[in-house]
Design an enzyme around this catalytic site. Structure first.
Site, PDB file in Angstrom:
ATOM      1  N   LYS A  26      12.027  -8.462 -10.149  1.00 36.30           N
ATOM      2  CA  LYS A  26      11.349  -9.344 -11.122  1.00 36.30           C
ATOM      3  C   LYS A  26      10.278 -10.192 -10.376  1.00 36.30           C
ATOM      4  CE  LYS A  26      15.631 -11.723 -11.708  1.00 36.30           C
ATOM      5  NZ  LYS A  26      16.678 -12.109 -12.686  1.00 36.30           N
TER       6      LYS A  26
ATOM      7  N   GLU B 299      14.851  -4.677 -24.305  1.00 35.03           N
ATOM      8  CA  GLU B 299      14.846  -6.242 -24.786  1.00 35.03           C
ATOM      9  C   GLU B 299      14.488  -6.156 -25.918  1.00 35.03           C
ATOM     10  OE1 GLU B 299      15.190  -9.035 -22.736  1.00 35.03           O
ATOM     11  OE2 GLU B 299      15.381  -8.084 -20.845  1.00 35.03           O
TER      12      GLU B 299
ATOM     13  N   LYS C 275       7.599  -8.333 -17.980  1.00 37.48           N
ATOM     14  CA  LYS C 275       9.032  -8.884 -17.843  1.00 37.48           C
ATOM     15  C   LYS C 275       9.123  -9.903 -19.083  1.00 37.48           C
ATOM     16  CE  LYS C 275      12.960 -10.275 -16.347  1.00 37.48           C
ATOM     17  NZ  LYS C 275      13.349 -11.209 -17.586  1.00 37.48           N
TER      18      LYS C 275
ATOM     19  N   GLU D  13       5.698  -3.285 -15.302  1.00 35.24           N
ATOM     20  CA  GLU D  13       6.024  -3.556 -16.617  1.00 35.24           C
ATOM     21  C   GLU D  13       5.970  -5.108 -17.045  1.00 35.24           C
ATOM     22  OE1 GLU D  13       9.864  -1.676 -17.315  1.00 35.24           O
ATOM     23  OE2 GLU D  13       9.109   0.210 -16.417  1.00 35.24           O
TER      24      GLU D  13
ATOM     25  N   PHE E 216      12.600  -0.009 -22.075  1.00 41.09           N
ATOM     26  CA  PHE E 216      12.254   0.229 -20.929  1.00 41.09           C
ATOM     27  C   PHE E 216      12.796   1.290 -20.218  1.00 41.09           C
ATOM     28  CE2 PHE E 216      14.619  -3.902 -20.462  1.00 41.09           C
ATOM     29  CZ  PHE E 216      15.588  -3.239 -19.680  1.00 41.09           C
TER      30      PHE E 216
ATOM     31  N   ARG F 268      24.045  -7.398 -23.464  1.00 37.48           N
ATOM     32  CA  ARG F 268      24.119  -7.043 -21.836  1.00 37.48           C
ATOM     33  C   ARG F 268      25.589  -7.240 -21.575  1.00 37.48           C
ATOM     34  NH1 ARG F 268      21.387  -9.184 -17.438  1.00 37.48           N
ATOM     35  NH2 ARG F 268      19.627  -9.917 -18.540  1.00 37.48           N
TER      36      ARG F 268
ATOM     37  N   ARG G  65      22.945  -4.433  -9.082  1.00 36.22           N
ATOM     38  CA  ARG G  65      21.694  -5.151  -8.825  1.00 36.22           C
ATOM     39  C   ARG G  65      21.255  -4.676  -7.593  1.00 36.22           C
ATOM     40  NH1 ARG G  65      20.002 -10.003 -11.189  1.00 36.22           N
ATOM     41  NH2 ARG G  65      22.271 -10.622 -11.861  1.00 36.22           N
TER      42      ARG G  65
ATOM     43  N   ARG H 162      18.665  -8.759 -23.658  1.00 30.88           N
ATOM     44  CA  ARG H 162      18.992  -7.197 -23.525  1.00 30.88           C
ATOM     45  C   ARG H 162      19.842  -6.694 -24.333  1.00 30.88           C
ATOM     46  NH1 ARG H 162      19.318  -5.432 -17.800  1.00 30.88           N
ATOM     47  NH2 ARG H 162      19.114  -3.093 -17.785  1.00 30.88           N
TER      48      ARG H 162
END
Length: 503
Positions: A374, A261, A212, A210, A297, A232, A368, A217
């Site tokens: 990314k 986003e 970036k 996708e 997303f 976020r 994470r 966020r």
């Protein structure tokens, strides 16, 4: 429980680098808190306020001139009640009333308690007791599996609520937590990837690729006509983004939770600078005419069905069903040649690069992991500012050369990995010189050392082995891209993420 007990535990946690000792110390504190004390205590040692923002600025806090009490007399409940009354003060004369209430609290606090309150109220309480450590302390104190606490926290978004459930209901209560439309979920995070080829090989091509995007966020919830928009950091910004609310109400569904986003675009449809998008998230914004465009997303819930544990492929299908024109462009299971072309196209469109995501991975909220990577043309890391040196030459009088650190994934403590002054504009130098003293931990003739609270995005050409810094690695040609006010210290990259960029 006396408030001073919390202050002493905070100091003890801050003084040790041992993760095991931090958790044990915190668990003992939580175990000794009465049921009605647990929520504020959990929030405070996490560096948070149960009441949220109090409407008290830094100048007001530092202008308090009351002397300190000699005896420890404040209880946890008294402090929590005082802060609640400050937060609830609204209307005409509210500021003066808040200051009066705060002054009353200050006058009954000891010097150590005042210091703790100052850092807590200004958002600068960083003691190594990040949420991940407090989560483990909650599990130890309640004698429940830590994974259950993590999942409940992920779904509740509030650690005090999770801790109360663990204390009163144990495992059964923690298992009852479900995704609730209207209550923010802690977002899944991505790790830096070394290269397109390595990321594709790691997942054997079973990926979604996708764009970036260089946006802010957002998490959008809708139930019937009700809509919520969160940042976020789970801050509710619904009232400040009417265009996103209107769009959500127009989706063909009864209920939905979307992750994505949002960007401000120029007249040519290209992304505006990140700072312009973030200006819409300010408490007082003068840029409401700058429209935000959402690009989703992920889909975590659709019409009564929770999708957190579903693989990305299934979540992506739900997303394109409910928001086909608002979905971030993606290609599924492409070969390497197609991915390289797609990467070039993303850059040509003004985006940062691409995201490579494993199709079989669930939504690991609040974590994470390697399932999302990314990839950018130059490596970037989100690092903590640990200090800044006074400049010379044209930088004389300004705090300039930054000391940069990554997080230790085990202890949450910062690990220094380099220095840089490259990329600092005159405006940033001026801002740093005003802002950094507010985060000062200590100083000497040449350097102001900071609590690890500010996150800065750093571009670099690579990483090399080095004995100069504690992490045994050093950044190559590091330069400042921008500061990230939308990220908390716990969102900074880990030392392991830095080391993965070694050749």
């Amino acid at each position: 429980m006396l408030f001073s007990h919390v202050v002493r535990v905070s100091a003890a946690v801050r003084a040790t680098t041992s993760r095991k000792t931090k958790i044990a110390t915190l668990a003992e504190l939580l175990g000794s808190a009465a049921p009605e004390e647990l929520a504020p205590v959990v929030a405070w040692v996490s560096g948070e306020l149960p009441q949220g923002r109090l409407g008290i600025g830094w100048r007001t806090l530092t202008a308090l001139e009351h002397g300190a009490a000699q005896d420890e007399q404040l209880s946890v409940i008294e402090v929590d009640d005082a802060l609640r009354r400050i937060a609830e003060t609204k209307g005409t004369g509210a500021r003066a009333t808040r200051v009066e209430l705060l002054a009353g609290l200050w006058a009954t606090a000891t010097r150590d308690e005042q210091s703790f309150l100052l850092r807590l109220l200004s958002g600068e309480l960083r003691q190594g007791a990040l949420a991940a450590l407090v989560v483990e302390a909650v599990a130890v104190a309640a004698r429940v599996p830590v994974e259950l606490v993590r999942r409940a926290y992920m779904l509740s978004g509030q650690l005090p609520i999770t801790a109360a459930a663990a204390r009163t209901g144990g495992e059964a209560a923690l298992r009852e937590f479900r995704l609730e439309v209207g209550r923010a979920v802690r977002p899944m995070l991505a790790a830096p990837g070394a290269s397109l080829e390595e990321a594709m090989a790691e997942f054997d091509g079973a990926v979604s690729v996708e764009h970036k995007m260089d946006g802010a966020r957002i998490q959008v919830h809708r139930r019937g006509a009700e809509v919520w928009v969160f940042t976020r950091t789970l801050r509710d910004i619904t009232g400040g983004v009417p265009e996103l609310v209107e769009l959500a109400r127009g989706l063909d569904c009864e209920s939905v939770v979307l992750d994505g986003e949002t960007l401000a675009l120029d007249d040519a449809g290209r992304p505006r600078p990140f700072q312009e998008t973030m200006s819409r998230f300010a408490e007082v914004s003068s840029t409401r005419e700058l429209l935000l465009h959402p690009y989703f997303f992920d889909c975590l819930h659709l019409d009564g069905v929770d999708l957190l544990d579903a693989p990305l492929l299934e979540r992506r299908a739900a997303l394109t069903k409910v928001a086909p024109t608002q979905s971030i462009p993606a290609i599924i299971r492409p070969d390497n040649e197609v991915v390289e072309e797609y990467f070039d196209g993303a850059l040509a469109s003004g985006h940062e690069g691409v995201m490579i995501k494993a199709l079989d991975a669930p939504y690991a909220a609040g974590r994470r992991g390697r399932a999302w990577q990314k990839i950018k043309p130059t490596h970037t890391l989100d690092l903590l500012v640990l200090g800044a040196e006074w400049g010379y030459g044209r930088r004389t009088g300004y705090l300039s050369n930054l000391h940069l650190g990554a997080r230790d994934g085990e202890t949450g403590e910062p690990v220094m990995v380099g220095k840089t002054f490259k990329g600092l504009t005159d405006a940033l130098l001026q801002w740093q010189t005003v802002e950094f003293p507010r985060h000062e931990r200590s100083s000497d003739e040449h350097t102001v050392y900071l609590w690890p609270e500010l996150v800065v995005e750093i571009a670099l050409d690579g990483v090399q082995v080095s004995s100069r810094y504690p992490g045994a690695v050093a950044l190559r040609f590091a330069r400042v891209v921008r500061y990230r006010p939308d990220k908390r210290p716990e969102d900074a990259d880990t030392i392991d993420a830095v080391r993965r960029l070694l050749p």
